[in-house]
Design an enzyme around this catalytic site. Structure first.
Site, mmCIF file in Angstrom:
data_model
loop_
_atom_site.group_PDB
_atom_site.id
_atom_site.type_symbol
_atom_site.label_atom_id
_atom_site.label_comp_id
_atom_site.label_asym_id
_atom_site.label_seq_id
_atom_site.Cartn_x
_atom_site.Cartn_y
_atom_site.Cartn_z
ATOM 1 N N ARG A 146 -35.457 -4.446 32.029
ATOM 2 C CA ARG A 146 -34.745 -4.745 30.795
ATOM 3 C C ARG A 146 -33.289 -5.115 31.102
ATOM 4 N NH1 ARG A 146 -37.699 0.072 30.002
ATOM 5 N NH2 ARG A 146 -39.319 -0.067 28.388
ATOM 6 N N LYS A 170 -35.902 3.721 29.393
ATOM 7 C CA LYS A 170 -35.716 4.372 28.097
ATOM 8 C C LYS A 170 -35.945 5.867 28.222
ATOM 9 C CE LYS A 170 -36.731 0.494 25.021
ATOM 10 N NZ LYS A 170 -37.581 0.002 23.913
ATOM 11 N N HIS A 240 -34.943 -10.929 27.447
ATOM 12 C CA HIS A 240 -36.236 -10.337 27.116
ATOM 13 C C HIS A 240 -37.376 -11.332 27.329
ATOM 14 C CE1 HIS A 240 -38.994 -7.467 25.388
ATOM 15 N NE2 HIS A 240 -39.493 -8.437 24.647
ATOM 16 N N ARG A 243 -38.504 -10.976 30.781
ATOM 17 C CA ARG A 243 -39.370 -9.789 30.929
ATOM 18 C C ARG A 243 -40.777 -10.130 30.454
ATOM 19 N NH1 ARG A 243 -39.389 -4.059 31.137
ATOM 20 N NH2 ARG A 243 -40.429 -2.986 29.414
ATOM 21 N N HIS A 266 -43.445 1.121 30.540
ATOM 22 C CA HIS A 266 -43.963 1.453 29.212
ATOM 23 C C HIS A 266 -44.611 2.836 29.223
ATOM 24 C CE1 HIS A 266 -44.341 -3.028 27.879
ATOM 25 N NE2 HIS A 266 -43.155 -2.529 27.619
ATOM 26 N N TYR A 275 -48.263 -8.377 25.598
ATOM 27 C CA TYR A 275 -48.052 -9.482 26.527
ATOM 28 C C TYR A 275 -49.342 -10.192 26.909
ATOM 29 C CZ TYR A 275 -43.485 -7.277 27.177
ATOM 30 O OH TYR A 275 -42.235 -6.725 26.975
#
Length: 296
Positions: A146, A170, A240, A243, A266, A275
């Site tokens: 990211r 994250k 993004h 990504r 994730h 995706y």
């Protein structure tokens, strides 16, 4: 007092990043300012749903997208859940709220040709900024990290021997992402240029401006948008999308969904599956051209 304790809860107990906590704070303070200006309320703790609904209508009328409004309301909903749990209120005014409808967000990745053209036909300067920009694009495309992860990447996170980088994702979740040989070579070239900067104020961080300060979000966006405008006519050219391109190209080449999930950082497969729509389109081409009944 209740807002500061809520923000501490997000940071310490939920382990949210400072960027996420700041976003929650801005959303709640925005609603609080609305309540003060429109209803002369000193506290938002005991507002009724009617006031929240009028705020939502005001946001819609101001042209903010439903997706952005839903995010703001989600911040407010989390805040009221916290107040309810800590017995600061007795009723959550958003308990029966339904999110606004949003159109399916389709993000078109860069094609393999566009990526090839960027690296083979677009010249990068040989100075500090040129080498940095090439590494920045290469790293986003070959690792799928990211933008925020790239900005906060530290010198100590790069392991040349193992050919990996340690990424803080994250909720402060760490993961190790492998580097390709070309990316490792670019890192070494960049570090040489970085070492020649006159002064560095943000020494621990990998990516810097030419004045030695930490690179920032809008600059990363401008770099991506500027270079890809030369090879792509797509409307959206952002970090993004790179990504998204990373994940799509891996899946198109047969990469396992679980492996891509781990590389992207994730927490669930559901996030990675967004995706796959481009991969399915690619599979349809293979299916139609390879199956005996598909040949014409």
């Amino acid at each position: 007092m209740s807002l500061s304790s809520f923000l501490s809860y997000l940071s310490l107990e939920k382990n949210y990043s400072s960027h996420t906590v700041s976003a929650y704070q801005k959303d709640i303070e925005s609603f609080s300012a609305y309540c003060t200006s429109e209803y002369e309320l000193e506290s938002i703790a005991n507002v009724d749903y009617g006031i929240i609904r009028s705020w939502i209508v005001d946001l819609v009328n101001s042209g903010i997208t439903n997706r952005s409004i839903n995010r703001k309301v989600a911040s407010l909903k989390a805040y009221y859940k916290f107040l309810l749990r800590t017995e600061q209120i007795k009723i959550n005014p958003l308990s029966k709220h339904k999110a606004l409808k949003t159109g399916k967000k389709v993000e078109v990745p860069f094609s393999e040709k566009e990526m090839r053209d960027l690296f083979t036909q677009i010249p990068f300067e040989s100075d500090f900024e040129g080498v940095r920009n090439r590494l920045l694009i290469e790293l986003l495309y070959t690792t799928g990290i990211r933008r925020a992860e790239l900005i906060h990447l530290k010198m100590s996170d790069v392991d040349f021997e193992a050919e990996t980088i340690k990424v803080l994702g994250k909720r402060n979740k760490e993961r190790f992402v492998p580097l390709l040989g070309t990316t490792t070579a670019l890192f070494k070239e960049y570090f040489k240029e970085r070492g020649q900067l006159v002064s560095i104020s943000d020494e621990p961080l990998v990516f810097l401006t030419k004045t030695g300060k930490k690179i920032y979000e809008t600059l990363v966006y401008r770099i991506i948008n500027g270079y890809f405008s030369k090879v792509s006519s797509k409307v959206k050219k952002s970090p993004h999308i790179l990504r998204h391109t990373f994940a799509t190209h891996l899946l198109n080449k047969g990469a396992d969904l679980n492996s891509v999930k781990e590389l992207l950082g994730h927490s669930s497969l559901a996030s990675t599956q967004v995706y796959t729509h481009n991969s399915i389109a690619e599979l349809k081409k293979v299916h139609a051209s390879s199956h005996p009944r598909g040949k014409k």
